[in-house]
Write a protein that holds these residues in place. Structure first.
Motif, short mmCIF file in Angstrom:
data_model
loop_
_atom_site.label_atom_id
_atom_site.label_comp_id
_atom_site.label_asym_id
_atom_site.label_seq_id
_atom_site.Cartn_x
_atom_site.Cartn_y
_atom_site.Cartn_z
N HIS A 76 21.13 28.44 11.93
CA HIS A 76 20.62 27.85 13.41
C HIS A 76 19.24 28.44 13.64
O HIS A 76 18.46 27.36 14.01
N LYS A 77 18.91 29.44 13.57
CA LYS A 77 17.62 29.96 13.89
C LYS A 77 16.39 29.19 12.82
O LYS A 77 15.46 28.95 13.33
N GLN A 80 16.19 25.71 14.17
CA GLN A 80 15.38 25.57 15.17
C GLN A 80 13.81 25.96 15.03
O GLN A 80 13.10 25.06 15.51
#
Length: 156
Positions: A76-77, A80
């Motif tokens: 996810h990071k 992102q």
């Protein structure tokens, strides 16, 4: 022979230079790094540790404990950060917004790259297998249809 006054004056003059009027500064002994670090840290008494005001006061800058992220959090990071970079931000800014260091970003990216490539390869192989299966089904269907048409026309 000298008189008693002369011997006393010589004794006084010999003793006087032994003690200078101004004290010389003491030389500082070299301290180890540990001793220097301890000297720079403020001393905390037991009383101040127990007082409620000390608990409310901001603590000196210390490193936060190391955070471990799951694979989902890492992915996810990374996504992102990639979105932020595509939006026009620098890597340094994007990584800072995500709350990780640049080194961590590059390590995660390096670790995730082979896994995603192998996933892509697996997907490609699965698609190729499905294509072969569908081509066989289509060929079989066309053979049957061709045979039926020949029978209807009486060519067979």
């Amino acid at each position: 022979m000298a008189g008693p006054q002369e011997t006393e004056s010589t004794q006084i003059t010999t003793e006087a230079p032994a003690k200078p009027a101004t004290p010389e500064p003491k030389k500082k002994a070299a301290r180890s790094r540990r001793a220097k670090a301890e000297a720079t840290q403020p001393a905390v008494s037991k009383r101040s540790r127990q007082s409620p005001k000390a608990a409310e006061a901001p603590a000196p800058a210390t490193r936060a404990p190391r955070k471990t992220y799951s694979e989902k959090e890492r992915a996810h990071k990374l996504s992102q950060i990639e979105k932020t970079i595509v939006g026009g931000a620098t890597i340094k800014n994007a990584v800072g917004q995500a709350g990780i260091s640049e080194q961590t970003y590059y390590q995660w990216k390096k670790a995730a790259a082979p896994a995603s490539e192998s996933d892509d390869l697996k997907d490609l192989l699965a698609l190729e297998e499905e294509n072969k299966r569908l081509k066989k089904m289509l060929a079989e269907h066309l053979r049957k249809e061709n045979a039926e048409l020949k029978n209807k026309l009486g060519l067979a």
